[in-house]
Design an enzyme around this catalytic site. Structure first.
Site, PDB file in Angstrom:
ATOM      1  N   VAL A  66       0.812  -1.219   0.000  1.00  7.06           N
ATOM      2  CA  VAL A  66       0.000   0.000   0.000  1.00  7.06           C
ATOM      3  C   VAL A  66       0.842   1.263   0.000  1.00  7.06           C
ATOM      4  O   VAL A  66       0.301   2.358  -0.170  1.00  7.06           O
ATOM      5  CB  VAL A  66      -1.006   0.019   1.177  1.00  7.06           C
ATOM      6  CG1 VAL A  66      -2.007  -1.113   1.066  1.00  7.06           C
ATOM      7  CG2 VAL A  66      -0.296   0.040   2.520  1.00  7.06           C
ATOM      8  N   ASN A  92      -8.004  -1.812   5.528  1.00  5.76           N
ATOM      9  CA  ASN A  92      -7.624  -2.356   6.833  1.00  5.76           C
ATOM     10  C   ASN A  92      -6.114  -2.404   7.060  1.00  5.76           C
ATOM     11  O   ASN A  92      -5.668  -2.465   8.204  1.00  5.76           O
ATOM     12  CB  ASN A  92      -8.213  -3.757   6.989  1.00  5.76           C
ATOM     13  CG  ASN A  92      -7.731  -4.450   8.233  1.00  5.76           C
ATOM     14  OD1 ASN A  92      -8.150  -4.127   9.349  1.00  5.76           O
ATOM     15  ND2 ASN A  92      -6.821  -5.409   8.072  1.00  5.76           N
ATOM     16  N   TYR A 157       1.035   6.532  16.375  1.00 10.02           N
ATOM     17  CA  TYR A 157      -0.102   5.716  15.957  1.00 10.02           C
ATOM     18  C   TYR A 157      -1.408   6.497  16.077  1.00 10.02           C
ATOM     19  O   TYR A 157      -2.246   6.481  15.171  1.00 10.02           O
ATOM     20  CB  TYR A 157      -0.154   4.445  16.811  1.00 10.02           C
ATOM     21  CG  TYR A 157      -1.286   3.515  16.459  1.00 10.02           C
ATOM     22  CD1 TYR A 157      -1.237   2.729  15.315  1.00 10.02           C
ATOM     23  CD2 TYR A 157      -2.413   3.401  17.279  1.00 10.02           C
ATOM     24  CE1 TYR A 157      -2.264   1.868  14.989  1.00 10.02           C
ATOM     25  CE2 TYR A 157      -3.441   2.541  16.963  1.00 10.02           C
ATOM     26  CZ  TYR A 157      -3.369   1.784  15.815  1.00 10.02           C
ATOM     27  OH  TYR A 157      -4.405   0.935  15.490  1.00 10.02           O
ATOM     28  N   LYS A 161      -4.194   7.532  13.147  1.00 11.02           N
ATOM     29  CA  LYS A 161      -5.592   7.120  13.184  1.00 11.02           C
ATOM     30  C   LYS A 161      -6.525   8.327  13.293  1.00 11.02           C
ATOM     31  O   LYS A 161      -7.668   8.294  12.819  1.00 11.02           O
ATOM     32  CB  LYS A 161      -5.824   6.138  14.333  1.00 11.02           C
ATOM     33  CG  LYS A 161      -5.143   4.790  14.109  1.00 11.02           C
ATOM     34  CD  LYS A 161      -5.600   4.131  12.805  1.00 11.02           C
ATOM     35  CE  LYS A 161      -5.006   2.743  12.621  1.00 11.02           C
ATOM     36  NZ  LYS A 161      -5.500   2.068  11.393  1.00 11.02           N
ATOM     37  N   THR A 192      -4.842  -9.337  18.242  1.00  6.59           N
ATOM     38  CA  THR A 192      -4.338  -9.534  16.887  1.00  6.59           C
ATOM     39  C   THR A 192      -2.869  -9.936  16.936  1.00  6.59           C
ATOM     40  O   THR A 192      -2.213  -9.832  17.966  1.00  6.59           O
ATOM     41  CB  THR A 192      -4.462  -8.231  16.072  1.00  6.59           C
ATOM     42  OG1 THR A 192      -3.626  -7.229  16.678  1.00  6.59           O
ATOM     43  CG2 THR A 192      -5.904  -7.746  16.026  1.00  6.59           C
TER      44      THR A 192
END
Length: 263
Positions: A66, A92, A157, A161, A192
């Site tokens: 990406v 995602n 982070y 977001k 995860t």
């Protein structure tokens, strides 16, 4: 002869979906649920070979970086060629980062923003011509509770977001008259592979996991399948009037302020 009710209709039957970062974690759970609901699904991933062998007959796995516009455009074009159309895009793919504002150098800021923000931009840009041709077009971005709550040691982070949240709202406004809905999900701390790697590097992994569980009012991590259910709802015809929305799947982390339990 006993009555056997007909199975419920597959609400995504006839629709085609692309999920980035779909070979593991939240992306894989989402891709599998989309397929179970009737969609044809392609997963785009930097490591498509990570897709479990058991799922390779269900999902189309394509390599995609990406951070590389040419790679994104080629992967989206191949996905559309294989699927026959594109109705649902789940943005995602993302990476994590730790530290305060003083801890990450410019190169790390650029790397994380390139994946977490520009990666979504590139994929959406490549998908737009196909989404415009759909009669049921939906984009769902994976955001985070970090966009709306101040979390320690997560400044880079969180900034990425926060940008995803604003990107979602602006895209929803830009494309609503083209029949394209754009929403995001804001997971809390999800169970995860990234969290597993984070815990493995902690001085006391068990204590760190306990702390991550405790910071959510439900007292546990969010599962990938719970986040996937929210994504699939937002992508489905059931959410036809939902756009420009951030759906929290965070165990109450953002909105609840509980009193300490009595000792």
């Amino acid at each position: 002869m006993p009555y056997t009710p007909a199975p419920p209709p597959l609400e995504l039957g006839g629709l085609a979906a692309v999920v980035t970062g779909g070979a593991s974690g939240i992306g894989l759970a989402t891709a599998l649920l989309l397929a179970r609901r009737g969609a044809r699904v392609a997963v785009l991933d930097l490591d498509p070979d990570a897709l479990p062998a058991a799922d390779r007959d269900t999902l189309i796995a394509l390599r995609c970086d990406v951070t590389d516009d040419a790679s994104v455009r080629a992967a989206v074009a191949e996905a559309v060629n294989r699927l026959g159309a594109l109705d649902i895009l789940v943005n995602n793919a993302g990476i994590g980062a730790q530290g305060t504002v003083a801890d990450n150098d410019d190169a790390e800021w650029q790397r994380v923003l390139d994946v977490n923000v520009l990666g979504m931009v590139r994929t959406a840009r490549a998908a737009l011509p196909h989404l415009r041709a759909s009669r049921h077009a939906a984009v769902v971005n994976t955001c985070s509770v970090a966009a709306t709550a101040g979390l320690p040691q997560r400044v880079l982070y969180s900034a990425s977001k926060g940008a995803v949240l604003s990107l979602t709202l602006a895209m929803a406004a830009d494309h609503i008259r083209e029949g394209i809905r754009v929403n995001c999900v804001n997971p809390g701390t999800a169970d995860t592979p990234w969290i597993d790697r984070l815990l493995s590097s902690a001085d006391d992994p068990a204590a760190e996991r306990t702390a991550l569980h405790a910071r959510q009012p439900t007292g546990r991590l969010v599962s990938a399948e719970e986040v996937a259910a929210a994504i699939v709802y937002l992508a489905s015809p059931a959410a036809a009037s939902v756009t420009g929305t951030a759906l929290a799947v965070d165990g109450g982390m953002q909105g609840l302020r509980l009193r300490p339990e009595a000792g």
